[in-house]
Write an enzyme that holds these catalytic residues in place. Sequence first.
Site, PDB file in Angstrom:
ATOM      1  N   LYS A  10     -38.509 -48.255  10.069  1.00  0.00           N
ATOM      2  CA  LYS A  10     -37.557 -48.132  11.098  1.00  0.00           C
ATOM      3  C   LYS A  10     -37.074 -46.649  11.452  1.00  0.00           C
ATOM      4  CE  LYS A  10     -35.324 -52.388   8.768  1.00  0.00           C
ATOM      5  NZ  LYS A  10     -34.490 -52.583   8.070  1.00  0.00           N
ATOM      6  N   HIS A  18     -64.101 -71.427   5.634  1.00  0.00           N
ATOM      7  CA  HIS A  18     -65.156 -71.084   6.444  1.00  0.00           C
ATOM      8  C   HIS A  18     -64.975 -69.526   7.108  1.00  0.00           C
ATOM      9  CE1 HIS A  18     -66.521 -75.110   6.977  1.00  0.00           C
ATOM     10  NE2 HIS A  18     -65.369 -75.534   6.341  1.00  0.00           N
ATOM     11  N   GLU A  74     -41.810 -58.073  -0.790  1.00  0.00           N
ATOM     12  CA  GLU A  74     -40.788 -57.431  -0.774  1.00  0.00           C
ATOM     13  C   GLU A  74     -40.044 -57.282  -2.154  1.00  0.00           C
ATOM     14  OE1 GLU A  74     -38.689 -57.144   3.723  1.00  0.00           O
ATOM     15  OE2 GLU A  74     -37.465 -58.243   2.222  1.00  0.00           O
TER      16      GLU A  74
HETATM   17  O1  PA5 Z   1     -35.444 -59.970   2.651  1.00  0.00           O
HETATM   18  C1  PA5 Z   1     -34.753 -59.175   3.203  1.00  0.00           C
HETATM   19  O2  PA5 Z   1     -33.713 -58.543   3.068  1.00  0.00           O
HETATM   20  C2  PA5 Z   1     -35.065 -58.835   4.397  1.00  0.00           C
HETATM   21  O3  PA5 Z   1     -36.335 -59.385   4.799  1.00  0.00           O
HETATM   22  C3  PA5 Z   1     -34.147 -59.127   5.591  1.00  0.00           C
HETATM   23  O4  PA5 Z   1     -33.866 -60.661   5.491  1.00  0.00           O
HETATM   24  C4  PA5 Z   1     -34.524 -58.682   7.137  1.00  0.00           C
HETATM   25  O5  PA5 Z   1     -35.106 -57.387   7.158  1.00  0.00           O
HETATM   26  C5  PA5 Z   1     -33.563 -59.352   8.127  1.00  0.00           C
HETATM   27  O6  PA5 Z   1     -32.316 -58.675   7.583  1.00  0.00           O
HETATM   28  P1  PA5 Z   1     -30.958 -58.899   8.322  1.00  0.00           P
HETATM   29  O7  PA5 Z   1     -30.670 -60.254   8.009  1.00  0.00           O
HETATM   30  O8  PA5 Z   1     -30.033 -58.182   7.989  1.00  0.00           O
HETATM   31  O9  PA5 Z   1     -31.141 -58.957  10.022  1.00  0.00           O
END
Ligand code: PA5
Length: 451
Positions: free
Chosen positions: A425, A311, A290
């Site tokens: 989303k 394996h 990310e």
């Molecule tokens: O690293 C990030 O920002 C994302 O992976 C969020 O942690 C994830 O989308 C969850 O978001 P939230 O804590 O707002 O529910």
Amino acid sequence: MSNLQINIRQILDFISPEEIHSQQDRITEIYHSLFNKTGKGNDFLGWIDLPFGLSGHVIEDIEKAAEQIRGKAELFVVIGIGGSYLGARAVNDALSHHFAQLLRPDKAPHIVYAGHNISEDYLADLLDLLDRKDYAIAVISKSGTTTEPAIAFRIIREHLEGKYGKQEARQRIIAITDKEKGALKQLAMDENYTSFIVPDDVGGRYSVLTPVGLLPVAVAGYDINALLQGAQQMQKIIRDNIRNMHDNPVSLYAAARNSLYKKKRLIEIMVNYEPGLFYFTEWWKQLYGESEGKEQKGIFPAGVSFTTDLHSMGQYIQDGERHLFETVISVNNPKRKLSIPFDEQNLDKLNYISGKRIIEVNHMAELGTRLAHIEGNVPNIRISIPEINENSLGQMIYFFEMACAVSGYILDVNPFDQPGVEAYKNNMFALLGKPGFEGATKAINKKIKEN
Ligand code: PA5
């Protein structure tokens, strides 16, 4: 002192030491922009100070809340996704007994997770478990609006209130969210839930050393101060060696992987030889995927568990496309002791290793694999820790967080945003007919017809 050691000798057949060291000045500059908070995404650099920055009362409040949960629940459901899920799971799974769920509960509640998928079967099965267990929950969402944990929370809260009544249910819910905005914050205030804050300047995937990670770890019975101390030690090593790559494992790792990327090693495989580290790899994948994967750039983070995956994926790694490199997490000492017994009949021909500890065999598998993979043209970075404990996990967490930030800046991307996760989303909301998405719903239905 660092317990974590990095060894990049085995990439030097692929990359010259000069090439690695030529990055020192750029990396020093990057540390300055990180520590002075002047680089890209600088409103999300709060994680840098977390090892020393959490005030004593936050730690005490976390420990107090954890103690209360431990006193009343045999099961603790942690609801969250992405950065609001993987850090806690990485630490708890690494530290816990492999079969904790099947052993009779001792003093710590078992931890189970929800809100990290949209599986009807998973949630329905979880409710079967919750029917039978005394439980409490933490709902973790920084934005307070993420669909997956919101669905899980709605379902589990209804179950909790049905089982204990509204009043007692309130005592069994902990909310971890933004300090002022979002639906979860609103609900937590209305219902008077025990709450903890995710700091504004810490993004989800950098939040493991906030209540997001620390509360579930404390509930599981582990030492959150030792975890933070490990991170503190790593921060000190980095700060003391901003200009000295030789003694700065973060600089070495970031420089090495960047050099490999430039040589078209586009996939980094994190390798573990301890199944307890499976979720540590998942946490690392999320952190790097990310953070770096944007603007059509970035190393693809993958993971394998050896020797299990020798394996299966072992074949590809040895002989497939040469676009990958490995980062091996090597654990020097196990927590337990077990040796291979001698057998009179020796039908399995294992007497040549009888009397040896299992770890000796695992280490030879690791060394043999490393040599074979290097021979097969797979550069190897090796990161070793003395054993899996709170301190070494704290060191690794901070090490990988800082190296991720440095790597992102080397790539010239903002490692602290995630614009790409919105696409799925938006489509999902349009398809489900979410109010406000009417235009998108029409457009997506048209697109579906055309295809
Ligand atoms: O690293 C990030 O920002 C994302 O992976 C969020 O942690 C994830 O989308 C969850 O978001 P939230 O804590 O707002 O529910």
